[in-house]
Design an enzyme around this catalytic site. Structure first.
Site, mmCIF file in Angstrom:
data_model
loop_
_atom_site.group_PDB
_atom_site.id
_atom_site.type_symbol
_atom_site.label_atom_id
_atom_site.label_comp_id
_atom_site.label_asym_id
_atom_site.label_seq_id
_atom_site.Cartn_x
_atom_site.Cartn_y
_atom_site.Cartn_z
ATOM 1 N N CYS A 1 -86.308 -29.762 -31.725
ATOM 2 C CA CYS A 1 -87.473 -30.251 -32.473
ATOM 3 C C CYS A 1 -88.468 -29.092 -32.509
ATOM 4 O O CYS A 1 -89.157 -28.845 -31.504
ATOM 5 C CB CYS A 1 -88.088 -31.486 -31.826
ATOM 6 S SG CYS A 1 -89.522 -32.104 -32.757
ATOM 7 N N HIS B 1 -78.554 -29.914 -40.386
ATOM 8 C CA HIS B 1 -79.411 -29.992 -41.579
ATOM 9 C C HIS B 1 -78.581 -29.777 -42.839
ATOM 10 O O HIS B 1 -77.676 -28.934 -42.846
ATOM 11 C CB HIS B 1 -80.494 -28.908 -41.522
ATOM 12 C CG HIS B 1 -81.507 -29.121 -40.446
ATOM 13 N ND1 HIS B 1 -82.661 -29.843 -40.646
ATOM 14 C CD2 HIS B 1 -81.523 -28.749 -39.136
ATOM 15 C CE1 HIS B 1 -83.340 -29.887 -39.512
ATOM 16 N NE2 HIS B 1 -82.675 -29.237 -38.585
ATOM 17 N N GLU C 1 -85.943 -36.993 -42.020
ATOM 18 C CA GLU C 1 -85.391 -36.648 -40.709
ATOM 19 C C GLU C 1 -84.404 -37.700 -40.183
ATOM 20 O O GLU C 1 -84.683 -38.907 -40.238
ATOM 21 C CB GLU C 1 -86.522 -36.493 -39.679
ATOM 22 C CG GLU C 1 -87.279 -35.206 -39.794
ATOM 23 C CD GLU C 1 -88.054 -34.900 -38.529
ATOM 24 O OE1 GLU C 1 -87.596 -35.298 -37.419
ATOM 25 O OE2 GLU C 1 -89.128 -34.280 -38.632
ATOM 26 N N CYS D 1 -91.045 -30.674 -40.553
ATOM 27 C CA CYS D 1 -89.869 -30.590 -39.682
ATOM 28 C C CYS D 1 -89.638 -29.110 -39.404
ATOM 29 O O CYS D 1 -89.288 -28.357 -40.328
ATOM 30 C CB CYS D 1 -88.664 -31.224 -40.380
ATOM 31 S SG CYS D 1 -87.134 -31.149 -39.429
ATOM 32 N N GLY E 1 -86.071 -28.053 -39.619
ATOM 33 C CA GLY E 1 -85.721 -28.153 -41.038
ATOM 34 C C GLY E 1 -86.236 -26.968 -41.830
ATOM 35 O O GLY E 1 -85.555 -26.465 -42.737
HETATM 36 N N1 API Z 1 -85.032 -35.641 -36.441
HETATM 37 C C1 API Z 1 -84.443 -34.416 -35.870
HETATM 38 C C2 API Z 1 -85.189 -34.002 -34.565
HETATM 39 C C3 API Z 1 -86.652 -33.585 -34.807
HETATM 40 C C4 API Z 1 -86.775 -32.428 -35.734
HETATM 41 C C5 API Z 1 -88.177 -32.115 -36.257
HETATM 42 N N2 API Z 1 -89.233 -33.025 -35.940
HETATM 43 C C6 API Z 1 -88.565 -30.666 -35.968
HETATM 44 O O1 API Z 1 -89.770 -30.343 -35.910
HETATM 45 O O2 API Z 1 -87.621 -29.831 -35.892
HETATM 46 C C7 API Z 1 -82.957 -34.656 -35.572
HETATM 47 O O3 API Z 1 -82.561 -35.815 -35.404
HETATM 48 O O4 API Z 1 -82.232 -33.659 -35.513
#
Ligand code: API
Length: 276
Positions: free
Chosen positions: A76, A159, A208, A217, A220
């Site tokens: 994250c 991703h 997400e 993200c 992301g």
């Molecule tokens: N939802 C993402 C985790 C959080 C990613 C995001 N909040 C960031 O800042 O990278 C997943 O399930 O891989």
């Protein structure tokens, strides 16, 4: 008063409830994580973050990451900056190391107060995304009109980045859940739509995994910058404009990815024991 104190933080509006479990261990169940993240019955957040002692002397702490749906994940980016800033304030160090399930992330404070995290290597092989069958991850071939043929990248989490003419025009609320659970993603995937808005400058919107559409993200943004460079749309230093603001990404020659952005602390509070 029992229960637990917490800090509410965000990175460009991707928001977190953070608790410190280094002295008093606490590993929330999926149900507890979902309740904490619930914006009506709980505190409300995109991710619930637990700071734990690292078993490795080279790391300042371990960061456990729980999505709003209770799922635990390996990366994250926005939370990495937030937790690193807590550790920097505690230690007086301008550089700290945050351990996650995906690896050890070195994080530094910039002169301008922004925080730069090395999010580790961009994994580009179909088996590392992971995909359920062999595909060219530069043109993965998924089609869900009007979206087609994403670039897939793993930044410690999976991703899929779809390049489109205008990211604002895509019905991501509708397409996100279907693509998140596409059979080609055995571990599901974070779904992004990106459009080129200038030289080395892209606009990104993210649905997400385990959350839905967020304001930003970090992983992301890293994946999208790598994808844009792989497609020849940008160089390796890219400004990524998310709903909540810009992140600055640098896909380095050693294949690791630097992400620079802000950290915000909003309030401190106390979780009632009934929620734990
Ligand atoms: N939802 C993402 C985790 C959080 C990613 C995001 N909040 C960031 O800042 O990278 C997943 O399930 O891989």
């Amino acid at each position: 008063m029992n229960g637990r104190s917490f800090v509410k933080m965000h990175g460009l509006g991707n928001d977190f409830v953070v608790i410190d479990a280094r002295e008093e261990a606490f590993t929330p169940t999926e149900d507890q994580s979902r309740l904490i993240a619930d914006r009506r019955f709980g505190i409300g957040c995109d991710q619930f973050i637990i700071i734990e002692k690292s078993q490795n002397p080279n790391a300042n702490a371990f960061m456990r990451i729980k999505n709003a749906d209770g799922s635990e994940v390996g990366a994250c980016g926005n939370a990495t900056r937030c937790i690193a800033s807590i550790l920097m304030n505690e230690t007086g160090q301008d550089t700290v190391t945050v351990e996650t399930l995906a690896g050890f992330l070195k994080v530094s404070k910039e002169e301008n107060g922004l925080i730069t995290a090395n999010m580790g290597p961009a994994l580009l092989d179909w088996k590392d995304i992971p995909l359920s069958e062999e595909r060219d991850t530069l043109n993965t071939g998924i089609k869900l009109p009007p979206l087609r043929n994403p670039v897939c990248v793993n930044m410690g989490n999976p991703h899929a980045v779809f390049f489109v003419e205008d990211a604002e025009a895509i019905e991501l609320e509708a397409l996100g859940p279907r693509l998140e659970h596409h059979p080609l993603f055995p571990e599901l995937a974070n779904i992004s739509v990106a459009s080129l808005v200038g030289d080395n400058h892209i606009r990104l919107r993210v649905f997400e995994r385990g959350v839905g559409i967020t304001s930003a993200c970090g992983s992301g943004a890293c994946a999208a910058a790598v994808a844009a460079s792989r497609r020849g749309l940008t160089d390796k230093k890219v400004q990524v404009d998310l709903d909540g603001g810009p992140l600055f990404i640098h896909w380095q020659e050693d294949n690791t990815v630097l992400m620079t952005g802000p950290v915000s602390k909003v309030f401190e509070g106390h979780i009632a024991p009934e929620l734990l």
